[in-house]
Design a protein around this motif. Structure first.
Motif, PDB file in Angstrom:
ATOM      1  N   THR A  44       0.822  -1.198   0.000  1.00  0.00           N
ATOM      2  CA  THR A  44       0.000   0.000   0.000  1.00  0.00           C
ATOM      3  C   THR A  44       0.861   1.255   0.000  1.00  0.00           C
ATOM      4  OG1 THR A  44      -1.949   1.031   1.008  1.00  0.00           O
ATOM      5  CG2 THR A  44      -0.221   0.274   2.502  1.00  0.00           C
ATOM      6  N   GLY A  45       0.182   2.388  -0.148  1.00  0.00           N
ATOM      7  CA  GLY A  45       0.843   3.684  -0.148  1.00  0.00           C
ATOM      8  C   GLY A  45      -0.212   4.763  -0.026  1.00  0.00           C
ATOM      9  N   SER A  46       0.212   6.001  -0.205  1.00  0.00           N
ATOM     10  CA  SER A  46      -0.709   7.125  -0.126  1.00  0.00           C
ATOM     11  C   SER A  46      -0.299   8.163  -1.159  1.00  0.00           C
ATOM     12  CB  SER A  46      -0.687   7.740   1.277  1.00  0.00           C
ATOM     13  OG  SER A  46       0.563   8.360   1.531  1.00  0.00           O
ATOM     14  N   VAL A  47      -1.042   9.268  -1.205  1.00  0.00           N
ATOM     15  CA  VAL A  47      -0.724  10.303  -2.184  1.00  0.00           C
ATOM     16  C   VAL A  47       0.637  10.937  -1.908  1.00  0.00           C
ATOM     17  CG1 VAL A  47      -3.116  10.858  -2.764  1.00  0.00           C
ATOM     18  CG2 VAL A  47      -2.047  11.977  -0.809  1.00  0.00           C
ATOM     19  N   TYR A  48       1.108  10.812  -0.668  1.00  0.00           N
ATOM     20  CA  TYR A  48       2.439  11.343  -0.354  1.00  0.00           C
ATOM     21  C   TYR A  48       3.506  10.250  -0.404  1.00  0.00           C
ATOM     22  CZ  TYR A  48       6.362  13.587   1.921  1.00  0.00           C
ATOM     23  OH  TYR A  48       7.610  14.077   2.191  1.00  0.00           O
ATOM     24  N   ASP A  49       3.259   9.143   0.235  1.00  0.00           N
ATOM     25  CA  ASP A  49       4.218   8.041   0.262  1.00  0.00           C
ATOM     26  C   ASP A  49       3.851   7.034  -0.825  1.00  0.00           C
ATOM     27  OD1 ASP A  49       5.916   8.919   2.315  1.00  0.00           O
ATOM     28  OD2 ASP A  49       4.509   8.233   3.841  1.00  0.00           O
ATOM     29  N   SER A  50       4.412   7.234  -1.997  1.00  0.00           N
ATOM     30  CA  SER A  50       4.065   6.429  -3.162  1.00  0.00           C
ATOM     31  C   SER A  50       4.641   5.021  -3.070  1.00  0.00           C
ATOM     32  CB  SER A  50       4.598   7.119  -4.428  1.00  0.00           C
ATOM     33  OG  SER A  50       4.484   6.291  -5.550  1.00  0.00           O
ATOM     34  N   VAL A  51       3.985   4.090  -3.746  1.00  0.00           N
ATOM     35  CA  VAL A  51       4.503   2.723  -3.845  1.00  0.00           C
ATOM     36  C   VAL A  51       5.679   2.640  -4.817  1.00  0.00           C
ATOM     37  CG1 VAL A  51       2.269   1.697  -3.306  1.00  0.00           C
ATOM     38  CG2 VAL A  51       2.893   2.089  -5.699  1.00  0.00           C
ATOM     39  N   VAL A  52       5.952   3.715  -5.553  1.00  0.00           N
ATOM     40  CA  VAL A  52       6.917   3.659  -6.656  1.00  0.00           C
ATOM     41  C   VAL A  52       8.382   3.588  -6.227  1.00  0.00           C
ATOM     42  CG1 VAL A  52       7.815   4.914  -8.672  1.00  0.00           C
ATOM     43  CG2 VAL A  52       5.342   4.745  -8.302  1.00  0.00           C
ATOM     44  N   PRO A  53       8.899   4.468  -5.353  1.00  0.00           N
ATOM     45  CA  PRO A  53      10.365   4.622  -5.221  1.00  0.00           C
ATOM     46  C   PRO A  53      11.121   3.363  -4.829  1.00  0.00           C
ATOM     47  CG  PRO A  53       9.214   6.439  -4.172  1.00  0.00           C
ATOM     48  CD  PRO A  53       8.180   5.435  -4.507  1.00  0.00           C
ATOM     49  N   PHE A  54      10.649   2.634  -3.803  1.00  0.00           N
ATOM     50  CA  PHE A  54      11.383   1.464  -3.333  1.00  0.00           C
ATOM     51  C   PHE A  54      11.538   0.438  -4.449  1.00  0.00           C
ATOM     52  CE2 PHE A  54      11.447  -2.823  -1.534  1.00  0.00           C
ATOM     53  CZ  PHE A  54      12.530  -2.738  -0.667  1.00  0.00           C
ATOM     54  N   VAL A  55      10.451   0.178  -5.160  1.00  0.00           N
ATOM     55  CA  VAL A  55      10.500  -0.781  -6.258  1.00  0.00           C
ATOM     56  C   VAL A  55      11.324  -0.236  -7.416  1.00  0.00           C
ATOM     57  CG1 VAL A  55       9.124  -1.971  -8.005  1.00  0.00           C
ATOM     58  CG2 VAL A  55       8.321  -1.877  -5.640  1.00  0.00           C
ATOM     59  N   MET A  56      11.141   1.031  -7.742  1.00  0.00           N
ATOM     60  CA  MET A  56      11.798   1.625  -8.905  1.00  0.00           C
ATOM     61  C   MET A  56      13.315   1.598  -8.789  1.00  0.00           C
ATOM     62  SD  MET A  56      11.139   2.835 -11.888  1.00  0.00           S
ATOM     63  CE  MET A  56       9.397   3.280 -11.849  1.00  0.00           C
ATOM     64  N   ASP A  57      13.839   1.665  -7.564  1.00  0.00           N
ATOM     65  CA  ASP A  57      15.296   1.655  -7.392  1.00  0.00           C
ATOM     66  C   ASP A  57      15.936   0.378  -7.918  1.00  0.00           C
ATOM     67  OD1 ASP A  57      16.158   4.112  -6.346  1.00  0.00           O
ATOM     68  OD2 ASP A  57      15.388   3.614  -4.365  1.00  0.00           O
ATOM     69  N   ALA A  58      15.165  -0.687  -8.045  1.00  0.00           N
ATOM     70  CA  ALA A  58      15.703  -1.925  -8.612  1.00  0.00           C
ATOM     71  C   ALA A  58      15.870  -1.825 -10.126  1.00  0.00           C
ATOM     72  CB  ALA A  58      14.785  -3.105  -8.274  1.00  0.00           C
ATOM     73  N   PHE A  59      15.312  -0.759 -10.714  1.00  0.00           N
ATOM     74  CA  PHE A  59      15.375  -0.583 -12.167  1.00  0.00           C
ATOM     75  C   PHE A  59      16.155   0.676 -12.552  1.00  0.00           C
ATOM     76  CE2 PHE A  59      11.658  -3.063 -11.148  1.00  0.00           C
ATOM     77  CZ  PHE A  59      11.714  -4.099 -12.077  1.00  0.00           C
ATOM     78  N   ILE A  60      15.992   1.746 -11.760  1.00  0.00           N
ATOM     79  CA  ILE A  60      16.713   2.992 -12.008  1.00  0.00           C
ATOM     80  C   ILE A  60      16.724   3.798 -10.716  1.00  0.00           C
ATOM     81  CG2 ILE A  60      14.621   4.159 -12.836  1.00  0.00           C
ATOM     82  CD1 ILE A  60      16.422   5.787 -14.733  1.00  0.00           C
ATOM     83  N   ALA A  61      17.872   4.371 -10.395  1.00  0.00           N
ATOM     84  CA  ALA A  61      17.988   5.167  -9.168  1.00  0.00           C
ATOM     85  C   ALA A  61      17.073   6.373  -9.252  1.00  0.00           C
ATOM     86  CB  ALA A  61      19.431   5.610  -8.969  1.00  0.00           C
ATOM     87  N   ASN A  62      16.414   6.674  -8.141  1.00  0.00           N
ATOM     88  CA  ASN A  62      15.488   7.808  -8.145  1.00  0.00           C
ATOM     89  C   ASN A  62      15.348   8.400  -6.757  1.00  0.00           C
ATOM     90  OD1 ASN A  62      12.436   6.972  -7.016  1.00  0.00           O
ATOM     91  ND2 ASN A  62      13.731   5.230  -7.562  1.00  0.00           N
ATOM     92  N   ASN A  63      14.981   9.658  -6.714  1.00  0.00           N
ATOM     93  CA  ASN A  63      14.686  10.346  -5.453  1.00  0.00           C
ATOM     94  C   ASN A  63      13.203  10.652  -5.351  1.00  0.00           C
ATOM     95  OD1 ASN A  63      17.341  10.394  -4.655  1.00  0.00           O
ATOM     96  ND2 ASN A  63      17.754  12.412  -5.501  1.00  0.00           N
ATOM     97  N   TRP A  64      12.412   9.906  -6.054  1.00  0.00           N
ATOM     98  CA  TRP A  64      10.994  10.215  -6.251  1.00  0.00           C
ATOM     99  C   TRP A  64      10.190   9.728  -5.074  1.00  0.00           C
ATOM    100  CZ3 TRP A  64       6.110   8.234  -8.020  1.00  0.00           C
ATOM    101  CH2 TRP A  64       5.373   9.125  -8.791  1.00  0.00           C
ATOM    102  N   HIS A  65       9.547  10.617  -4.336  1.00  0.00           N
ATOM    103  CA  HIS A  65       8.744  10.182  -3.193  1.00  0.00           C
ATOM    104  C   HIS A  65       7.339  10.762  -3.277  1.00  0.00           C
ATOM    105  CE1 HIS A  65       9.454  14.071  -1.002  1.00  0.00           C
ATOM    106  NE2 HIS A  65      10.587  14.017  -1.632  1.00  0.00           N
ATOM    107  N   GLY A  66       6.582  10.217  -4.213  1.00  0.00           N
ATOM    108  CA  GLY A  66       5.200  10.616  -4.317  1.00  0.00           C
ATOM    109  C   GLY A  66       4.960  11.661  -5.378  1.00  0.00           C
TER     110      GLY A  66
END
Length: 375
Positions: A44-66
């Motif tokens: 799960t996640g929220s509009v602020y704490d997105s489900v994206v960043p933790f998973v995305m780091d396995a594909f491309i480094a990112n600082n994206w948090h929501g």
């Protein structure tokens, strides 16, 4: 992640994206909370704490948090070249994986629309916890800490997944760029001198303690025998006294967070903290121990915008560009993950990239590149 569920199902902490898929599937199908109802929400996640960043780091480094539109969280570095991480092939690969999780029912249907209050309420009701995993920097964002059943103790931080670049951790930036202490020409010579003296004082240990916490013996005390610092390798320096709203002596004795000029890692980690990490009073140590899992894993691709100064003449233009570009990326990510846009369709991906161009992504990157080069 709910490590109690892992133990119940005889599973290990996931190390790869394949492992994560298998764990989340087990959370969905094997009733780990034991109530006989298929009510588990694997991720799960929220509009602020997105489900994206933790998973995305396995594909491309990112600082994206929501997709925080007020900050350039989608920027990254290729060497010294600023680029948009969500315009790279690795980002598309990550979205394809996240869409796979979605279409298998492994992501909360409300993950892209609910706020933190709704998420906490979902996990803090009368029944057992329903959440398997949550992407955020502390448990407060998805569960009530300190309930009678201590359900928050079921959750522990897990290390970054191993991906194309090894283990990479998302870095949530400390704030917005710019000065934090300014003396204007409106200040007299005498006031300018006094302001500098105040700042010099706050750069001493005594001044930092006074400025941030207040008076010794009132708001903080010196350590007692047996007290342990947050970092057990350091000598304990201070122990905060719990706030008492009825004690008027404790009020208006400090500047709080705005006095943190000398609040470096050694100072912060010298604070006395309880050893029991799952008690409400031990929450700071719980975060400290979790941080060790990510220590040293920040990618060189992380764009340090907080150390970059944008010229005043570009600031108004940048504000509009940043809001438009970052909002479009956030919205598009949700659309690709949920399937309203087809991440496997080359035409849809090209249209997304064209949309970025149409919003001025090139100019957005140019302003930050120039500022980065000048810094």
């Amino acid at each position: 992640m709910n490590t109690q569920w892992l133990k119940t199902l005889g599973l290990e902490v996931p190390k790869t994206t394949d492992d994560l898929f298998d764990v989340l599937t087990a959370f969905k199908t094997k009733d780990p909370n034991g109530n006989g109802v298929a009510d588990e929400i694997p991720l799960t996640g929220s509009v602020y704490d997105s489900v994206v960043p933790f998973v995305m780091d396995a594909f491309i480094a990112n600082n994206w948090h929501g997709g925080a539109a007020g900050q350039p969280v989608s920027l990254g570095l290729d060497g010294d070249t600023v680029q948009l991480q969500p315009a790279q092939d690795g980002w598309r690969d990550g979205l394809e994986y996240l869409h796979r999780l979605w279409e298998n029912g492994l992501i909360d249907e409300s993950a892209f629309s609910q706020d933190s209050d709704a998420l906490v309420a979902k996990n803090s009701g009368d029944g057992p916890p329903v959440t398997g995993a949550y992407n955020g920097n502390n448990p407060w964002g998805f569960i009530q800490v300190g309930m009678d059943d201590a359900r928050d103790a079921q959750y522990d931080a897990i290390p970054p997944l191993v991906g194309a670049e090894g283990q990479v951790a998302t870095y949530i930036q400390p704030g917005t760029p710019g000065a934090t202490f300014v003396i204007t020409k409106a200040a007299s010579k005498e006031k300018q001198k006094k302001l500098i003296e105040i700042l010099d004082y706050m750069y001493t240990t005594e001044g930092q303690l006074h400025g941030q916490f207040g008076l010794e013996g009132v708001n903080w005390v010196k350590p007692a025998d047996g007290d342990v610092a947050l970092d057990e390798n350091l000598e304990p320096l201070y122990k905060r006294v719990p706030a008492d709203p009825d004690n008027k002596k404790m009020a208006n004795t400090s500047w709080g967070a705005i006095a943190q000029y000398n609040s470096n890692a050694t100072f912060r980690n010298s604070e006395v903290q309880p050893l029991e990490i799952y008690s409400p009073d031990g929450f700071e140590r719980r975060l400290f121990e979790a941080t060790k899992l990510y220590d040293g894993l920040r990618s060189d691709a992380s764009f340090p915008y907080w150390n970059v100064w944008v010229p005043e003449e570009d600031s108004a233009e940048l504000s509009t560009l940043q809001t438009n570009v970052e909002t479009f990326i956030s919205t598009s990510a949700a659309e690709f993950i949920t399937g309203s846009k087809d991440i496997g369709d080359d035409a849809a991906w090209t249209a997304y990239l064209d949309g970025l161009d149409g919003l001025g992504a090139a100019r957005y990157i140019e302003i930050w590149q120039n500022a980065y080069d000048a810094s």
